[in-house]
Design an enzyme around this catalytic site. Sequence first.
Site, PDB file in Angstrom:
ATOM      1  N   LYS A 114     -86.240 -51.810  44.119  1.00  0.00           N
ATOM      2  CA  LYS A 114     -86.133 -51.392  45.288  1.00  0.00           C
ATOM      3  C   LYS A 114     -86.018 -52.249  46.483  1.00  0.00           C
ATOM      4  CE  LYS A 114     -85.342 -46.620  44.460  1.00  0.00           C
ATOM      5  NZ  LYS A 114     -86.239 -45.286  43.866  1.00  0.00           N
ATOM      6  N   LYS A 194     -74.096 -48.370  36.305  1.00  0.00           N
ATOM      7  CA  LYS A 194     -74.794 -47.063  36.253  1.00  0.00           C
ATOM      8  C   LYS A 194     -74.425 -45.882  37.366  1.00  0.00           C
ATOM      9  CE  LYS A 194     -79.328 -45.164  36.056  1.00  0.00           C
ATOM     10  NZ  LYS A 194     -80.239 -44.679  37.085  1.00  0.00           N
ATOM     11  N   LYS A 197     -76.202 -42.149  42.589  1.00  0.00           N
ATOM     12  CA  LYS A 197     -76.230 -41.910  44.046  1.00  0.00           C
ATOM     13  C   LYS A 197     -76.448 -42.726  44.934  1.00  0.00           C
ATOM     14  CE  LYS A 197     -80.542 -39.279  44.575  1.00  0.00           C
ATOM     15  NZ  LYS A 197     -80.915 -39.325  43.284  1.00  0.00           N
TER      16      LYS A 197
HETATM   17  P1  ADP Z   1     -79.760 -41.517  40.678  1.00  0.00           P
HETATM   18  O1  ADP Z   1     -79.782 -42.932  39.966  1.00  0.00           O
HETATM   19  O2  ADP Z   1     -78.545 -40.790  40.936  1.00  0.00           O
HETATM   20  O3  ADP Z   1     -80.788 -41.446  41.933  1.00  0.00           O
HETATM   21  P2  ADP Z   1     -82.225 -40.173  39.380  1.00  0.00           P
HETATM   22  O4  ADP Z   1     -82.684 -41.716  39.545  1.00  0.00           O
HETATM   23  O5  ADP Z   1     -82.471 -39.260  40.460  1.00  0.00           O
HETATM   24  O6  ADP Z   1     -80.457 -40.438  39.522  1.00  0.00           O
HETATM   25  O7  ADP Z   1     -82.058 -39.658  37.768  1.00  0.00           O
HETATM   26  C1  ADP Z   1     -82.671 -38.431  37.652  1.00  0.00           C
HETATM   27  C2  ADP Z   1     -82.421 -38.188  36.134  1.00  0.00           C
HETATM   28  O8  ADP Z   1     -81.142 -38.487  35.688  1.00  0.00           O
HETATM   29  C3  ADP Z   1     -83.269 -39.276  35.321  1.00  0.00           C
HETATM   30  O9  ADP Z   1     -84.082 -38.965  34.170  1.00  0.00           O
HETATM   31  C4  ADP Z   1     -82.398 -40.258  34.836  1.00  0.00           C
HETATM   32  O10 ADP Z   1     -82.690 -40.954  33.442  1.00  0.00           O
HETATM   33  C5  ADP Z   1     -81.209 -39.715  34.656  1.00  0.00           C
HETATM   34  N1  ADP Z   1     -79.902 -40.238  34.916  1.00  0.00           N
HETATM   35  C6  ADP Z   1     -79.334 -40.833  36.196  1.00  0.00           C
HETATM   36  N2  ADP Z   1     -78.487 -41.526  36.308  1.00  0.00           N
HETATM   37  C7  ADP Z   1     -78.168 -41.706  34.920  1.00  0.00           C
HETATM   38  C8  ADP Z   1     -77.078 -42.088  34.484  1.00  0.00           C
HETATM   39  N3  ADP Z   1     -75.948 -43.004  34.975  1.00  0.00           N
HETATM   40  N4  ADP Z   1     -77.176 -42.111  32.934  1.00  0.00           N
HETATM   41  C9  ADP Z   1     -78.130 -41.643  32.037  1.00  0.00           C
HETATM   42  N5  ADP Z   1     -78.875 -40.819  32.614  1.00  0.00           N
HETATM   43  C10 ADP Z   1     -79.041 -40.815  34.035  1.00  0.00           C
END
Ligand code: ADP
Length: 330
Positions: A114, A194, A197
């Site tokens: 980040k 990937k 959000k």
């Molecule tokens: P974001 O990247 O949208 O902020 P988070 O970091 O809040 O998502 O992820 C929440 C959960 O969803 C985690 O356990 C993460 O491993 C899973 N996850 C998020 N994005 C993906 C993705 N593109 N593919 C597989 N798993 C994901």
Amino acid sequence: MTKQKTILSGIQPSGKLHIGNYFGAMRQHIQMQEEGDAFYFLANYHSLTSVNDGGLLEEYTMDVVLDYLALGLDPNKCTFFAQSDVPQTTELAWILGCLTPVSLMEKGVAYKDKVANGLSPNIGLFTYPILQAADILIYHSHLVPVGEDQKQNIEISRDLAGKLNRAYDKELLIIPEEFIVKSVATVPGIDGRKMSKSYDNTINIFDEGKALKKRVMSIQTDSTALEDPKDPDNCNVFALIKLFADEETRKDIADKYRAGGYGYGHAKKELLGLIEGYFAEARERRKELVKNPDYVHDVLREGGKKARERAETVMEPIREAAGLYRSFDY
Ligand code: ADP
Ligand code: TRP
């Protein structure tokens, strides 16, 4: 009867949930509620590291609760609650923080990423893994199903449990086992990175109608002409189709890619239909749940009570060992 293992996982309510969240985390949570004493929670304290609008955090929290219940999380099979209903979590996080070297947090990959991306970090983001360790350790969890991206945080929680036990020379915390869910690869977003959000490249689980169509139709593809053969294994649309289609449909679509005369537009329409079908029942259930807010609050109240009771049994001996004065009982 053998004692069941405690399974614990959490998800941050910090935006609408997308299909990466579903295949990477939520689907496994829902499956695992059958396999042990499962605790699942909305990590709303964690969301404060990025969401500082109270109304918005409440909205996101309710969205995630509705999403989970609609997708099949069953409050009779697991304990489902909000992190903020268990104040013992932040209490333990403070104690763990006092045993954590700053250098350990400086190695945090999520934090470093980040910062590298230009985000000016707050202390909450810096110490995020300590709060996550407290989440895990406060219920004496054995198994923590999470995606590969959370591996370091689980290792930190094992490390911190050991530090606390050694500091007070007592088995106060259980060292959780590592349980990395490997069943899906990273789900790609509409731009091929990937799905996240933070990249605004998501397809949200409960998008429907025009909004869903717009997202699916804007998935990036290469410029191979409609009549030419295409490689399904090198296509963002097909990577998503694979998640939703059964074996036969998957093979059928892959054959069409390779044969030529099948455009990306066709594949996108097929994907759209698959997504709509896959979440159709959940969509209906969600609409019913929205009409029944009392039920939803009851679920969280019950789950919060159970989680608090468990947390207190773990916290009480820690306070005592640490020599913390307290003049009241919970
Ligand atoms: P974001 O990247 O949208 O902020 P988070 O970091 O809040 O998502 O992820 C929440 C959960 O969803 C985690 O356990 C993460 O491993 C899973 N996850 C998020 N994005 C993906 C993705 N593109 N593919 C597989 N798993 C994901
Ligand atoms: N950090 C996790 C994520 O972004 C959410 C989380 C917070 C969590 N506390 C946890 C996951 C404890 C598992 C266990 O997905």
